[in-house]
Design a protein around this motif. Structure first.
Motif, PDB file in Angstrom:
ATOM      1  N   UNK A   1       0.834  -1.206   0.000  1.00 52.43           N
ATOM      2  CA  UNK A   1       0.000   0.000   0.000  1.00 52.43           C
ATOM      3  C   UNK A   1       0.861   1.245   0.000  1.00 52.43           C
ATOM      4  N   UNK A   2       0.463   2.128  -0.859  1.00 50.28           N
ATOM      5  CA  UNK A   2       1.178   3.390  -0.865  1.00 50.28           C
ATOM      6  C   UNK A   2       0.830   4.124   0.407  1.00 50.28           C
ATOM      7  N   UNK A   3       1.764   4.824   0.958  1.00 42.32           N
ATOM      8  CA  UNK A   3       1.447   5.565   2.177  1.00 42.32           C
ATOM      9  C   UNK A   3       0.349   6.559   1.896  1.00 42.32           C
ATOM     10  N   UNK A   4      -0.508   6.738   2.854  1.00 44.91           N
ATOM     11  CA  UNK A   4      -1.587   7.692   2.686  1.00 44.91           C
ATOM     12  C   UNK A   4      -2.900   7.045   2.292  1.00 44.91           C
ATOM     13  N   UNK A   5      -2.853   5.813   1.730  1.00 43.78           N
ATOM     14  CA  UNK A   5      -4.118   5.132   1.432  1.00 43.78           C
ATOM     15  C   UNK A   5      -4.513   4.332   2.676  1.00 43.78           C
ATOM     16  N   UNK A   6      -5.611   4.664   3.285  1.00 40.64           N
ATOM     17  CA  UNK A   6      -5.936   4.003   4.557  1.00 40.64           C
ATOM     18  C   UNK A   6      -6.355   2.544   4.369  1.00 40.64           C
ATOM     19  N   UNK A   7      -5.904   1.757   5.246  1.00 40.38           N
ATOM     20  CA  UNK A   7      -6.275   0.335   5.266  1.00 40.38           C
ATOM     21  C   UNK A   7      -7.016   0.076   6.575  1.00 40.38           C
ATOM     22  N   UNK A   8      -7.744  -0.980   6.552  1.00 39.36           N
ATOM     23  CA  UNK A   8      -8.389  -1.363   7.810  1.00 39.36           C
ATOM     24  C   UNK A   8      -8.046  -2.804   8.123  1.00 39.36           C
ATOM     25  N   UNK A   9      -7.973  -3.071   9.380  1.00 41.16           N
ATOM     26  CA  UNK A   9      -7.751  -4.425   9.856  1.00 41.16           C
ATOM     27  C   UNK A   9      -9.071  -4.873  10.479  1.00 41.16           C
ATOM     28  N   UNK A  10      -9.649  -5.904   9.857  1.00 35.98           N
ATOM     29  CA  UNK A  10     -10.956  -6.365  10.324  1.00 35.98           C
ATOM     30  C   UNK A  10     -10.742  -7.658  11.135  1.00 35.98           C
ATOM     31  N   UNK A  11     -11.136  -7.607  12.343  1.00 36.48           N
ATOM     32  CA  UNK A  11     -11.001  -8.790  13.194  1.00 36.48           C
ATOM     33  C   UNK A  11     -12.346  -9.515  13.264  1.00 36.48           C
ATOM     34  N   UNK A  12     -12.294 -10.790  12.931  1.00 38.61           N
ATOM     35  CA  UNK A  12     -13.521 -11.593  13.001  1.00 38.61           C
ATOM     36  C   UNK A  12     -13.270 -12.745  13.963  1.00 38.61           C
ATOM     37  N   UNK A  13     -14.312 -13.488  14.165  1.00 38.39           N
ATOM     38  CA  UNK A  13     -14.152 -14.646  15.034  1.00 38.39           C
ATOM     39  C   UNK A  13     -13.158 -15.651  14.445  1.00 38.39           C
ATOM     40  N   UNK A  14     -13.079 -15.721  13.117  1.00 37.16           N
ATOM     41  CA  UNK A  14     -12.214 -16.728  12.498  1.00 37.16           C
ATOM     42  C   UNK A  14     -10.781 -16.243  12.304  1.00 37.16           C
ATOM     43  N   UNK A  15     -10.584 -14.950  12.365  1.00 34.07           N
ATOM     44  CA  UNK A  15      -9.226 -14.436  12.144  1.00 34.07           C
ATOM     45  C   UNK A  15      -9.285 -12.975  11.754  1.00 34.07           C
TER      46      UNK A  15
END
Ligand SMILES: [Zn+2]
Ligand SMILES: [Zn+2]
Lengths: 114, 218
Positions: free
Chosen positions: B154-168
């Protein structure tokens, strides 16, 4: 050498009877034509140099290469240096106005012609 | 029969002979002006349209550009000097001013002038080509091509999200998040924190989501 004849200025083509000497310079870059004017009998020297306006020489032909010998005839006009009556002041001539052709002798080694 | 044209031509020849040095000098002057104008034009284009800086270029291209510009500078400089020399003569040349020597010296100088002019022309054209090549390099080489290897990240500045689920956890660019769930677009390549499958969009139902955390990169 016959005495100079102060003829009236006239631009005519004449045909020399006496021979002219055509001498090529040592480096082959100019010819000197010497002789007596057929019209006024003044001694005249005419110089023709190899100069600009010629065909483009190749890049690899250096200037040490001397120019091709001149062939044919050299048109010469009288430059005896004497005043001639009725010569227009604007004329670049320094002679009687006569002109003629001098054939160039077959190529000799430059400067070799006696 | 009198052919006056023949005499006029002979007279013109004598005149040219006397003035041929002046003639080639004038010719050289015209050429010098033309070459200078051309050089200025190309230089202006380079200044106006060239890339602001070579800092972002890969080393090899940066050096190529520098070498091209240095070569162009030397060629144009020597070309300009040659042109001036052709137009105005060399300083410090001497000859006996006797008739015959001078006549020969004039013929020599005419030839040298024309040689200098031809050389000036060659140098200027080569130098201009070098400038144009440098210009082309600066246009064509991509900015930060050095970082091409990292392009998948990812290029810096493009926001990412970390999605936490029950499976991982899943990581990617947030495409949409609504009451029904979260859609992320995962980048190519295995993300370190990504337990999922390959790249592509992934819809995670809201019921599975435990948390959504913005992260700088996956
Ligand atoms: Zn005369
Ligand atoms: Zn005469």
């Amino acid at each position: 050498m016959p005495a100079h004849d102060p003829t009236t200025f006239q631009e005519t083509e004449v045909h020399p009877t006496a021979p002219f000497t055509v001498h090529r310079s040592d480096d082959g870059r100019w010819y000197t034509v010497t002789g007596d004017c057929p019209a006024c009998h003044g001694r005249t020297v005419f110089r023709v140099a190899h100069g600009v306006l010629g065909p483009l020489k190749g890049r690899w032909r250096r200037r040490d290469a001397e120019p091709e010998p001149l062939t044919g005839a050299i048109p010469v006009y009288c430059q005896c240096g004497y005043p001639h009556p009725e010569r227009p002041p604007e004329s670049p001539d320094a002679g009687c106005g006569a002109f003629w052709d001098v054939p160039v002798p077959p190529a000799t080694p430059p400067g070799g012609a006696p | 029969m009198t052919d006056l044209a023949k005499k006029r031509a002979a007279q013109l020849g004598q005149q040219l002979q006397a003035d041929q040095l002046g003639a080639v000098r004038r010719q050289a002057e015209g050429w010098r002006n033309g070459l200078a104008g051309l050089t200025g034009l190309v230089g202006a284009v380079f200044v106006l349209k060239g890339r602001e800086s070579v800092a972002g270029m890969p080393d090899v291209w940066r050096w190529t550009t520098a070498a091209l510009l240095a070569a162009a500078f030397l060629l144009l400089l020597s070309g300009a000097l040659k042109a001036v020399r052709a137009a105005h003569g060399q300083v410090g040349e001497h000859t006996w001013l006797s008739g015959d020597r001078l006549f020969a010296a004039v013929l020599d100088e005419v030839e040298r002038t024309q040689d200098a002019l031809a050389s000036a022309r060659r140098r200027s054209v080569t130098g201009l080509c070098a400038i144009v090549a440098a210009l082309a390099v600066s246009w064509v080489v991509p900015v930060g091509a050095d970082e091409g290897k990292k392009a998948d990240e990812p290029a810096p500045g493009v926001p990412r999200v970390l999605v936490t689920t029950q499976k991982g956890t899943h990581c990617g660019r947030l495409v949409v998040g609504d009451g029904g769930g979260v859609t992320i677009e995962r980048s190519k390549g295995p993300g370190k924190k990504d337990s999922g499958r390959g790249p592509g969009r992934l819809r995670i139902p809201a019921a599975e989501v435990i948390s959504v955390t913005p992260v700088g990169r996956c």
